[in-house]
Design a protein around this motif. Structure first.
Motif, PDB file in Angstrom:
ATOM      1  N   MET A   1       0.356  32.214   3.716  1.00 24.43           N
ATOM      2  CA  MET A   1       1.532  31.490   3.203  1.00 24.43           C
ATOM      3  C   MET A   1       1.125  30.422   2.200  1.00 24.43           C
ATOM      4  SD  MET A   1       4.174  31.399   6.395  1.00 24.43           S
ATOM      5  CE  MET A   1       5.607  30.820   5.492  1.00 24.43           C
TER       6      MET A   1
ATOM      7  N   CYS B   1      -5.003  30.951   4.529  1.00 24.79           N
ATOM      8  CA  CYS B   1      -3.656  31.132   5.084  1.00 24.79           C
ATOM      9  C   CYS B   1      -2.820  31.880   4.050  1.00 24.79           C
ATOM     10  CB  CYS B   1      -3.033  29.772   5.361  1.00 24.79           C
ATOM     11  SG  CYS B   1      -1.272  29.846   5.711  1.00 24.79           S
TER      12      CYS B   1
ATOM     13  N   ASN C   1       0.257  32.098  -1.072  1.00 27.49           N
ATOM     14  CA  ASN C   1       1.425  32.499  -1.849  1.00 27.49           C
ATOM     15  C   ASN C   1       2.054  31.304  -2.574  1.00 27.49           C
ATOM     16  OD1 ASN C   1       4.508  33.082  -2.082  1.00 27.49           O
ATOM     17  ND2 ASN C   1       3.580  35.088  -1.771  1.00 27.49           N
TER      18      ASN C   1
ATOM     19  N   THR D   1       4.420  25.183   2.213  1.00 20.52           N
ATOM     20  CA  THR D   1       4.567  26.432   2.980  1.00 20.52           C
ATOM     21  C   THR D   1       5.325  27.565   2.317  1.00 20.52           C
ATOM     22  OG1 THR D   1       4.812  24.992   4.868  1.00 20.52           O
ATOM     23  CG2 THR D   1       4.920  27.286   5.283  1.00 20.52           C
ATOM     24  N   VAL D   2       6.524  27.300   1.835  1.00 21.13           N
ATOM     25  CA  VAL D   2       7.277  28.357   1.150  1.00 21.13           C
ATOM     26  C   VAL D   2       7.585  27.872  -0.259  1.00 21.13           C
ATOM     27  CG1 VAL D   2       8.393  29.693   2.966  1.00 21.13           C
ATOM     28  CG2 VAL D   2       9.346  27.488   2.299  1.00 21.13           C
TER      29      VAL D   2
END
Ligand code: SF4
Ligand code: SF4
Lengths: 118, 272
Positions: B80, B78, B83, B44-45
């Motif tokens: 996120m 998505c 990224n 996710t991050v």
């Protein structure tokens, strides 16, 4: 020393910062911060350990606005991460996993776990 | 044209309508999104700690796996996930980083793979899109990019200060795209878990700005922006009774609306 540790985890050269404040001007979260992003850098350069108790790194949303606006290419998001990591690596979690609202989307929950637990 | 597609966890649960609309919309312009046989949560991050290799392993595994399945290009919807995967891909472009991370996995040689966001795939498809429109959109929309499609600079799908790809899409679909300064401003992201009040204020600020610029709806490709804006508008309304909620759409939903002449919201809207 704090500065060395931050440099090691973030990989950033904090001495490049000339305190212009553009990072702070672009940051969307300053209204919630106790120290502005440029003040965080200055405090770390002074090895002021009290910065580890600031609220700022915990409301930083890793939005990268500061970094793209910095004329000296300092990636402040990485410095915020280093401050969080120093705390989390001493086995202190910033959130209580039991209190997370599990109906929220996975991307929010996983992100919070990654940013707020060690 | 068939392209490999990485869904990520949220498109399989909270944002099913995004995926459902995407498969249909891309098919209508001749693009078949083929889900990878095997994929994992990307994390996710992206981890910004230089010495934290573990948090990058999952993303790199996904990249190597896409390569193993025979693809040289991977599409992510998505924002996120896009990224995170893209930054991981940038990370392993450096040989020594790749060597460090490969110590944790037993995978084949990395040959290099392209990672694109679904919007990037539409950049040179505007003519096909216009042709597929049956009922032009006739409202004013604010394209909301948020952070992860544009920053850091190394992963930007468009100009990071003044992106226009979603506006071009909205216009190709017959809608009107408003120009507004907060289109690349953060919604507060994962603060929704720890400091919801912060996100509520961000959301009020963002929606009011879009409204001032004449927008009637917000368009996004980030399931977290979507959720935060949707969820927090209710709180904004509670605190500021005069506030009017603004509808939200994934860009793929708008494509379907224009392509099919009717709006098909999908049945999944859980948790909000
Ligand atoms: S924008 Fe860069 S140089 Fe200016 S104060 Fe912030 S970190 Fe320092
Ligand atoms: S990454 Fe953090 S410090 Fe930088 S602009 Fe965003 S919220 Fe502010």
């Amino acid at each position: 020393m704090l500065l060395e540790k931050v440099e090691e985890i973030s990989g950033e050269n904090l001495y490049a910062c000339y305190q212009c404040g553009r990072c702070t001007a672009g940051c969307p979260m300053t209204g919630e911060m106790d120290l502005m992003p440029n003040q965080i850098i200055l405090a770390i350069l002074r090895n002021d350990e009290s910065v580890l108790d600031a609220k700022t790194p915990w409301v930083c949303a890793q939005c990268y606005q500061c970094g793209v606006r910095c004329p000296k290419n300092v990636d402040i998001a990485k410095i915020m991460e280093a401050l969080r990591e120093i705390k989390l690596r001493s086995n202190v979690n910033y959130i209580d996993l039991k209190k997370i609202n599990k109906s929220y989307p996975q991307i929010a929950i996983v992100a919070a776990m990654r940013k707020f637990t060690g | 044209m068939e392209v490999a597609y990485y869904p990520g966890c949220t498109l399989k649960t909270h944002a099913k309508e995004f995926e459902k609309a995407a498969l249909k919309a891309y098919r209508a312009i001749g693009i078949e999104l083929k889900e990878l046989d095997k994929w994992y949560c990307c994390g996710t991050v992206y981890s910004l700690a230089k010495d934290n290799i573990m948090y990058k392993v999952a993303s790199v595994r996904n990249i190597l796996n896409a390569q193993k399945e025979g693809f040289d290009c991977l599409i992510v919807l998505c924002s996120m996930c896009y990224n995170t995967l893209k930054q991981a891909q940038e990370f392993i472009k450096d040989e020594s980083n790749l060597a460090r991370i490969k110590a944790f996995m037993d995978e084949e040689e990395y040959k290099g793979i392209e990672i694109l966001h679904g919007l990037e795939l539409l950049k040179d498809k505007m003519e096909e899109i216009k042709k597929a429109v049956k009922k032009p959109l006739n409202r004013k929309y604010a394209a909301y990019y948020g952070c992860t499609l544009l920053r850091p600079k190394s992963v930007a799908i468009d100009s990071y200060e003044k992106p226009s790809i979603m506006e071009r899409l909205i216009e190709a679909l017959g809608g009107i795209a408003v120009e507004w300064p907060l289109k690349n401003e953060c919604c507060g992201s994962y603060n929704i878990i720890t400091n919801k009040e912060i996100v509520v204020e961000r959301v009020r600020h963002i929606i009011e700005n879009a409204r001032q610029r004449g927008a009637e709806a917000i368009v996004t490709s980030c399931p977290l922006c979507y959720f935060n804006l949707k969820e927090c508008q209710k709180d904004v309304k509670r605190i500021y009774p005069g506030f009017e909620e603004m509808p939200l759409y994934y860009y793929t939903e708008l494509m379907n609306e224009a392509f099919n002449g009717k709006f098909d919201k999908g049945e999944n809207n859980n948790g909000s």
